[in-house]
Design a protein around this motif. Structure first.
Motif, PDB file in Angstrom:
ATOM      1  N   PHE A  19       0.837  -1.189   0.000  1.00 22.05           N
ATOM      2  CA  PHE A  19       0.000   0.000   0.000  1.00 22.05           C
ATOM      3  C   PHE A  19       0.872   1.238   0.000  1.00 22.05           C
ATOM      4  CE2 PHE A  19      -2.782  -3.193   1.735  1.00 22.05           C
ATOM      5  CZ  PHE A  19      -3.989  -2.913   1.116  1.00 22.05           C
ATOM      6  N   MET A  20       0.450   2.222  -0.762  1.00 17.74           N
ATOM      7  CA  MET A  20       1.176   3.494  -0.820  1.00 17.74           C
ATOM      8  C   MET A  20       0.203   4.634  -0.586  1.00 17.74           C
ATOM      9  SD  MET A  20       3.705   2.973  -4.049  1.00 17.74           S
ATOM     10  CE  MET A  20       4.383   4.588  -3.803  1.00 17.74           C
ATOM     11  N   PHE A  21       0.676   5.638   0.102  1.00 20.75           N
ATOM     12  CA  PHE A  21      -0.085   6.857   0.340  1.00 20.75           C
ATOM     13  C   PHE A  21       0.820   8.037  -0.030  1.00 20.75           C
ATOM     14  CE2 PHE A  21      -1.593   3.542   3.127  1.00 20.75           C
ATOM     15  CZ  PHE A  21      -2.959   3.582   2.908  1.00 20.75           C
ATOM     16  N   PRO A  22       1.043   8.248  -1.338  1.00 19.85           N
ATOM     17  CA  PRO A  22       2.033   9.228  -1.770  1.00 19.85           C
ATOM     18  C   PRO A  22       1.704  10.668  -1.378  1.00 19.85           C
ATOM     19  CG  PRO A  22       0.787   8.420  -3.646  1.00 19.85           C
ATOM     20  CD  PRO A  22       0.393   7.590  -2.467  1.00 19.85           C
TER      21      PRO A  22
ATOM     22  N   GLU B  77       4.875  15.198  -8.359  1.00 19.20           N
ATOM     23  CA  GLU B  77       5.657  14.004  -8.010  1.00 19.20           C
ATOM     24  C   GLU B  77       4.764  12.768  -7.939  1.00 19.20           C
ATOM     25  OE1 GLU B  77       9.248  15.619  -5.209  1.00 19.20           O
ATOM     26  OE2 GLU B  77       7.207  15.768  -4.412  1.00 19.20           O
ATOM     27  N   ILE B  78       3.548  12.935  -7.437  1.00 23.94           N
ATOM     28  CA  ILE B  78       2.604  11.826  -7.368  1.00 23.94           C
ATOM     29  C   ILE B  78       2.263  11.335  -8.768  1.00 23.94           C
ATOM     30  CG2 ILE B  78       0.238  11.164  -6.755  1.00 23.94           C
ATOM     31  CD1 ILE B  78       0.518  13.053  -4.324  1.00 23.94           C
ATOM     32  N   ASP B  79       2.010  12.262  -9.694  1.00 23.95           N
ATOM     33  CA  ASP B  79       1.693  11.878 -11.075  1.00 23.95           C
ATOM     34  C   ASP B  79       2.830  11.076 -11.696  1.00 23.95           C
ATOM     35  OD1 ASP B  79      -0.734  13.148 -10.865  1.00 23.95           O
ATOM     36  OD2 ASP B  79      -0.106  14.941 -11.969  1.00 23.95           O
ATOM     37  N   GLU B  80       4.071  11.532 -11.502  1.00 33.20           N
ATOM     38  CA  GLU B  80       5.233  10.822 -12.047  1.00 33.20           C
ATOM     39  C   GLU B  80       5.347   9.427 -11.442  1.00 33.20           C
ATOM     40  OE1 GLU B  80       8.886  13.028 -11.766  1.00 33.20           O
ATOM     41  OE2 GLU B  80       7.886  14.882 -12.392  1.00 33.20           O
TER      42      GLU B  80
ATOM     43  N   LEU C 207       4.778   3.507 -11.817  1.00 31.38           N
ATOM     44  CA  LEU C 207       4.320   2.263 -11.201  1.00 31.38           C
ATOM     45  C   LEU C 207       3.331   1.522 -12.088  1.00 31.38           C
ATOM     46  CD1 LEU C 207       3.886   3.422  -7.506  1.00 31.38           C
ATOM     47  CD2 LEU C 207       5.629   1.880  -8.408  1.00 31.38           C
ATOM     48  N   LEU C 208       2.417   2.249 -12.717  1.00 30.34           N
ATOM     49  CA  LEU C 208       1.440   1.607 -13.599  1.00 30.34           C
ATOM     50  C   LEU C 208       2.118   0.972 -14.811  1.00 30.34           C
ATOM     51  CD1 LEU C 208      -1.430   4.217 -13.424  1.00 30.34           C
ATOM     52  CD2 LEU C 208      -1.441   1.914 -12.469  1.00 30.34           C
ATOM     53  N   ASN C 209       3.185   1.570 -15.295  1.00 30.92           N
ATOM     54  CA  ASN C 209       3.922   1.008 -16.430  1.00 30.92           C
ATOM     55  C   ASN C 209       4.715  -0.236 -16.044  1.00 30.92           C
ATOM     56  OD1 ASN C 209       3.058   2.838 -18.382  1.00 30.92           O
ATOM     57  ND2 ASN C 209       4.662   4.295 -17.871  1.00 30.92           N
TER      58      ASN C 209
END
Length: 78
Positions: free
Chosen positions: A39-42, A50-53, A58-60
């Motif tokens: 689990f991540m809570f960026p 930074e969250i978008d990057e 991660l999705l890639n």
């Protein structure tokens, strides 16, 4: 918080959200392992750029990902 949701309403109590769409449990789930959950809570330490990057990276990299969102606007952005 656990990735395993029970019928007790824990997720609803923790988040304060009353209605969640839950993915049905597939047949044969008990005969295969799912591995570990991470689990991540960026938003606790990163700004929105930074969250978008991080999310794109991660999705890639991962074939199986679950993203919990709080509204339709976030669903549409993904």
């Amino acid at each position: 918080m656990s990735a395993t949701l029970g019928k007790g309403g824990d997720l609803e109590r923790i988040t304060g959200i009353n209605n969640f769409f839950k993915i049905p449990i597939p047949q044969g789930w008990d005969k295969q392992g799912m591995g570990r959950r991470f689990f991540m809570f960026p938003n606790l330490s990163l700004d929105s750029e930074e969250i978008d990057e991080l999310m794109i990276g991660l999705l890639n990299e991962n074939k199986r990902t679950v993203i919990l969102v709080s509204g339709d606007d976030q669903v549409n952005s993904f």
